[in-house]
Design a protein around this motif. Structure first.
Motif, PDB file in Angstrom:
ATOM      1  N   ASN A 123      -3.620   6.002  -1.441  1.00 26.47           N
ATOM      2  CA  ASN A 123      -3.000   5.130  -0.434  1.00 26.47           C
ATOM      3  C   ASN A 123      -2.256   5.913   0.645  1.00 26.47           C
ATOM      4  OD1 ASN A 123      -3.951   3.330  -2.343  1.00 26.47           O
ATOM      5  ND2 ASN A 123      -2.132   2.054  -2.333  1.00 26.47           N
ATOM      6  N   HIS A 140       0.838  -1.193   0.000  1.00 24.62           N
ATOM      7  CA  HIS A 140       0.000   0.000   0.000  1.00 24.62           C
ATOM      8  C   HIS A 140       0.882   1.255   0.000  1.00 24.62           C
ATOM      9  CE1 HIS A 140      -4.030   1.672   0.788  1.00 24.62           C
ATOM     10  NE2 HIS A 140      -3.464   2.525   1.626  1.00 24.62           N
ATOM     11  N   ASP A 163      -8.565   4.692   3.438  1.00 21.88           N
ATOM     12  CA  ASP A 163      -8.456   4.921   1.995  1.00 21.88           C
ATOM     13  C   ASP A 163      -9.565   4.217   1.220  1.00 21.88           C
ATOM     14  OD1 ASP A 163      -6.157   6.572   1.954  1.00 21.88           O
ATOM     15  OD2 ASP A 163      -4.869   4.825   2.244  1.00 21.88           O
ATOM     16  N   HIS A 194      -8.032   4.502  -2.397  1.00 13.61           N
ATOM     17  CA  HIS A 194      -7.228   3.281  -2.438  1.00 13.61           C
ATOM     18  C   HIS A 194      -6.947   2.900  -3.883  1.00 13.61           C
ATOM     19  CE1 HIS A 194      -5.770  -0.753  -1.816  1.00 13.61           C
ATOM     20  NE2 HIS A 194      -6.746  -1.245  -2.543  1.00 13.61           N
TER      21      HIS A 194
END
Length: 227
Positions: free
Chosen positions: A194, A183, A202, A208
């Motif tokens: 991230n 990540h 996230d 994300h």
């Protein structure tokens, strides 16, 4: 309310607040846009600390260091001297003290906690004392990860396991922290995504990003965990 229910509510609510606060603060301050920075610059007494935090993170940690790859902070001593010459003009001793963005100081517990600690008395009055007690660890988690785990996310994984203190090495071996390593690698490749080390926020905030096949090959080349 049953004590175990209080504990579950306290843990869940505080974790949610902490992961969201970490993601938001990292994005809003550490990667602030030009418009926001111009506003801060017009109010230096009130917002100067935000400009300094942005510089330490976005400029020093993301820009001046780790230029070659995710696990090479400086190319050599000459590269470090070049960076030192640039940051020397800022007159900010925290940059070197915090290892050019690799770790954080005690101040992080105050700045991060300011967004989360008010939840604790709220849980006490709304749910009960067990909920408030259970909520205490989560606000500490994100700054502790930045302080003790983040430096090892910028090393090849096997080297990190050798060099880290035993408690940190045990964490780095877990599936959770292998995911954190992936990540965080992607955050440096795609800085608008991230933001978490304390995972979760996230996904909820839709910031994300998953690795592409090319990302996975690049991670394998420098020994960042890919599974």
């Amino acid at each position: 309310m049953n004590a175990w229910v209080q504990i579950a509510v306290g843990l869940g609510a505080s974790y949610l607040a902490a992961t969201l606060a970490e993601s938001i603060q990292h994005r809003v301050v550490g990667h602030a846009g030009a418009r926001r920075r111009r506003f801060w610059a017009r109010h230096p007494r009130l917002c100067g600390f935000l400009l300094r935090a942005h510089y330490r993170h976005a400029v020093v940690h993301h820009g001046l260091t780790f230029a070659r790859d995710h696990v090479t902070q400086f190319l050599d001593e000459a590269d470090k001297a070049r960076v030192d010459a640039v940051i020397g003009r800022r007159g900010d001793p925290l940059i070197e003290r915090e290892r050019y963005g690799l770790t954080v100081g005690v101040r992080a517990f105050l700045t991060f906690g300011a967004a989360v600690w008010p939840l604790v008395p709220g849980l006490y009055w709304a749910i009960g004392p067990c909920a408030a007690l259970a909520a205490l660890p989560a606000p500490l988690a994100a700054p502790l990860l930045s302080m003790f785990v983040h430096p090892y996310l910028h090393l090849p994984h096997r080297e990190a396991l050798r060099r880290a203190p035993r408690p940190v090495a045990c964490l780095l071996r877990t599936s959770y922290f292998r995911a954190v390593a992936r990540h965080h690698y992607l955050h440096h490749v795609y800085p608008r995504f991230n933001f978490n080390l304390l995972m979760g926020g996230d996904w909820l905030l839709r910031t994300h990003r998953r690795p592409s096949p090319e990302d996975l090959r690049a991670m394998e080349a420098i020994d960042v965990p890919t599974d």
